[in-house]
Design a protein around this motif. Structure first.
Motif, mmCIF file in Angstrom:
data_model
loop_
_atom_site.group_PDB
_atom_site.id
_atom_site.type_symbol
_atom_site.label_atom_id
_atom_site.label_comp_id
_atom_site.label_asym_id
_atom_site.label_seq_id
_atom_site.Cartn_x
_atom_site.Cartn_y
_atom_site.Cartn_z
ATOM 1 N N THR A 76 55.183 33.254 -21.566
ATOM 2 C CA THR A 76 54.629 32.639 -22.758
ATOM 3 C C THR A 76 55.466 33.038 -23.973
ATOM 4 O OG1 THR A 76 52.539 32.317 -23.962
ATOM 5 C CG2 THR A 76 53.012 34.550 -23.158
ATOM 6 N N ASN A 77 54.939 32.804 -25.170
ATOM 7 C CA ASN A 77 55.624 33.204 -26.394
ATOM 8 C C ASN A 77 54.569 33.658 -27.396
ATOM 9 O OD1 ASN A 77 57.034 32.784 -29.149
ATOM 10 N ND2 ASN A 77 58.706 32.570 -27.674
ATOM 11 N N VAL A 78 54.762 34.850 -27.958
ATOM 12 C CA VAL A 78 53.718 35.442 -28.796
ATOM 13 C C VAL A 78 54.096 35.529 -30.272
ATOM 14 C CG1 VAL A 78 52.766 36.779 -26.879
ATOM 15 C CG2 VAL A 78 54.516 37.825 -28.344
ATOM 16 N N TRP A 79 55.155 34.813 -30.704
ATOM 17 C CA TRP A 79 55.520 34.861 -32.127
ATOM 18 C C TRP A 79 54.284 34.576 -32.966
ATOM 19 C CZ3 TRP A 79 57.070 30.965 -36.055
ATOM 20 C CH2 TRP A 79 57.738 31.552 -37.152
ATOM 21 N N GLN A 80 53.958 35.506 -33.876
ATOM 22 C CA GLN A 80 52.641 35.507 -34.493
ATOM 23 C C GLN A 80 52.318 34.242 -35.283
ATOM 24 O OE1 GLN A 80 52.475 38.819 -37.202
ATOM 25 N NE2 GLN A 80 54.265 38.166 -38.379
ATOM 26 N N ASN A 81 53.308 33.606 -35.845
ATOM 27 C CA ASN A 81 53.049 32.431 -36.676
ATOM 28 C C ASN A 81 52.843 31.147 -35.873
ATOM 29 O OD1 ASN A 81 53.359 33.738 -39.293
ATOM 30 N ND2 ASN A 81 55.515 33.945 -38.717
ATOM 31 N N LEU A 82 53.404 31.092 -34.674
ATOM 32 C CA LEU A 82 53.274 29.883 -33.856
ATOM 33 C C LEU A 82 53.382 30.266 -32.371
ATOM 34 C CD1 LEU A 82 52.906 26.815 -34.371
ATOM 35 C CD2 LEU A 82 55.385 26.568 -34.112
ATOM 36 N N PRO A 83 52.370 30.967 -31.860
ATOM 37 C CA PRO A 83 52.412 31.383 -30.453
ATOM 38 C C PRO A 83 52.012 30.252 -29.517
ATOM 39 C CG PRO A 83 50.366 32.096 -31.449
ATOM 40 C CD PRO A 83 51.165 31.447 -32.547
ATOM 41 N N THR A 84 52.303 30.441 -28.245
ATOM 42 C CA THR A 84 51.727 29.546 -27.242
ATOM 43 C C THR A 84 50.209 29.708 -27.302
ATOM 44 O OG1 THR A 84 53.637 29.904 -25.797
ATOM 45 C CG2 THR A 84 51.665 28.927 -24.806
ATOM 46 N N PRO A 85 49.455 28.636 -27.483
ATOM 47 C CA PRO A 85 47.993 28.773 -27.574
ATOM 48 C C PRO A 85 47.408 29.356 -26.292
ATOM 49 C CG PRO A 85 48.698 26.605 -28.341
ATOM 50 C CD PRO A 85 49.887 27.235 -27.692
ATOM 51 N N ASN A 180 57.917 23.765 -16.617
ATOM 52 C CA ASN A 180 58.159 24.060 -18.031
ATOM 53 C C ASN A 180 57.212 23.224 -18.883
ATOM 54 O OD1 ASN A 180 60.934 25.629 -17.873
ATOM 55 N ND2 ASN A 180 61.144 23.835 -16.545
ATOM 56 N N VAL A 181 56.565 23.880 -19.846
ATOM 57 C CA VAL A 181 55.668 23.168 -20.761
ATOM 58 C C VAL A 181 56.085 23.513 -22.191
ATOM 59 C CG1 VAL A 181 53.300 22.829 -21.528
ATOM 60 C CG2 VAL A 181 53.783 23.218 -19.089
ATOM 61 N N LEU A 182 56.700 22.547 -22.852
ATOM 62 C CA LEU A 182 57.092 22.714 -24.248
ATOM 63 C C LEU A 182 55.917 22.277 -25.116
ATOM 64 C CD1 LEU A 182 59.458 23.469 -26.154
ATOM 65 C CD2 LEU A 182 60.046 21.034 -26.195
ATOM 66 N N VAL A 183 55.389 23.221 -25.867
ATOM 67 C CA VAL A 183 54.193 22.953 -26.675
ATOM 68 C C VAL A 183 54.621 22.285 -27.980
ATOM 69 C CG1 VAL A 183 52.194 23.967 -27.815
ATOM 70 C CG2 VAL A 183 53.008 24.910 -25.626
ATOM 71 N N MET A 184 54.181 21.040 -28.138
ATOM 72 C CA MET A 184 54.479 20.264 -29.352
ATOM 73 C C MET A 184 53.164 19.862 -30.029
ATOM 74 S SD MET A 184 57.864 20.042 -29.474
ATOM 75 C CE MET A 184 58.253 18.635 -30.525
ATOM 76 N N LEU A 185 52.217 20.786 -30.048
ATOM 77 C CA LEU A 185 50.939 20.511 -30.695
ATOM 78 C C LEU A 185 51.093 20.503 -32.203
ATOM 79 C CD1 LEU A 185 48.652 22.741 -28.444
ATOM 80 C CD2 LEU A 185 48.927 20.253 -28.326
ATOM 81 N N THR A 186 51.684 21.573 -32.738
ATOM 82 C CA THR A 186 51.969 21.672 -34.184
ATOM 83 C C THR A 186 53.369 22.259 -34.347
ATOM 84 O OG1 THR A 186 50.910 23.861 -34.269
ATOM 85 C CG2 THR A 186 49.546 21.942 -34.836
ATOM 86 N N PRO A 187 54.408 21.505 -34.043
ATOM 87 C CA PRO A 187 55.771 22.051 -34.106
ATOM 88 C C PRO A 187 56.198 22.351 -35.544
ATOM 89 C CG PRO A 187 55.685 19.893 -32.997
ATOM 90 C CD PRO A 187 54.384 20.094 -33.690
#
Length: 276
Positions: A76-85, A180-187
């Motif tokens: 996953t990705n945990v970058w605080q401003n835009l993490p994987t939900p 692979n799931v690229l999250v484009m919910l709020t890019p």
């Protein structure tokens, strides 16, 4: 390219098969307050895998890519401003469970993978992260998401992280990625400097880009980001730096397909301002 004898090698003479990518969107998955609807995420991913793998049920789709004896790391990705939900992480875990993998053989993580025993012993990986513009690599991509598998990420920063695809040749990653799931919910379509985040540079796109090919998924996401920048700025404003690591993952490292002519893109759901 030519071999020593001046002839094309078999690998170069044989065209690479096209890559199937599913873009699914839902205008209600992100609420006005930014809340993610977990039930809609489940519906979207179910429909996406059904379209991608063409099995009779979502469970059978997962069973076609994951075996019960697999040890599965969900990167996953945990970058605080835009993490994987968390809803995306949990839905992916549900899919792995549906394939018959015991919960003890599944882990979801981003940081500390060098010392994460389950990830180091994994036999299968699921890769997911949001796409955002990035000061070192143009965009934070699915390709780049594996950078936390190495002890010194800055070693990969040369030439705007041009050779990030080599992360996929590490013993711990090579040949293991099943989805692979690229999250484009709020890019995020624009940034100013490293680690920069500004809510005015994200928008409700309501999308997920799903593929077995990370390069093809990233290529689709990059097109959306670039077209959003043109829409907002009123002109073609290239990323600084450019995200050329995605094209190089195709042309130099042969990880997957970046050329839209080699991508079979299937769009499902909400099509307003699709930006493709």
């Amino acid at each position: 390219a030519l071999s020593c004898a001046g002839e094309e090698t078999d690998a170069e003479a044989t065209p690479r098969p096209s890559s199937k990518v599913v873009l699914i969107r839902n205008e209600n998955v992100v609420g006005e307050d930014g809340t993610i609807d977990a039930s809609l995420i489940q519906q979207m991913l179910d429909e996406a895998v059904l379209t991608l793998f063409e099995e009779r049920s979502p469970a059978e789709c997962w069973q076609s890519i994951i075996q019960p004896e697999d040890v599965v790391g969900i990167k996953t990705n945990v970058w605080q401003n835009l993490p994987t939900p968390s809803a995306v992480n949990e839905t992916l875990k549900n899919g792995v469970l549906a394939a018959g993998v015991p919960e003890d053989n599944i882990a979801t993580a981003d940081r500390g993978l060098v010392n994460n025993e389950l990830f180091q012993n994994s036999t299968a990986l699921i890769n997911t992260r949001p796409m955002r513009t990035h000061a070192w690599s143009g965009v934070g991509s699915l390709i780049k998401n594996y950078i936390t598998f190495v002890p010194r990420p800055p070693d990969y920063h040369d030439d705007a992280c041009a050779n990030l695809a080599t992360l996929w040749e590490l013993p711990v990653t090579r040949g293991k990625t099943r989805l692979n799931v690229l999250v484009m919910l709020t890019p995020q379509f624009h940034n100013v400097g490293p680690h920069h985040f500004d809510a005015s540079y994200v928008w409700n796109y309501g999308g997920l880009v799903v593929s077995t090919d990370p390069v093809a998924a990233d290529s689709v996401g990059l097109r959306i980001i670039q077209n959003k920048r043109t829409q907002v700025f009123g002109e073609d404003r290239p990323l600084q730096p450019t995200a050329h690591h995605i094209a190089l993952a195709d042309t130099v490292h042969h990880l997957g397909n970046a050329d839209p002519n080699n991508i079979e893109l299937i769009s499902l759901g909400w099509d307003a301002d699709i930006l493709l």
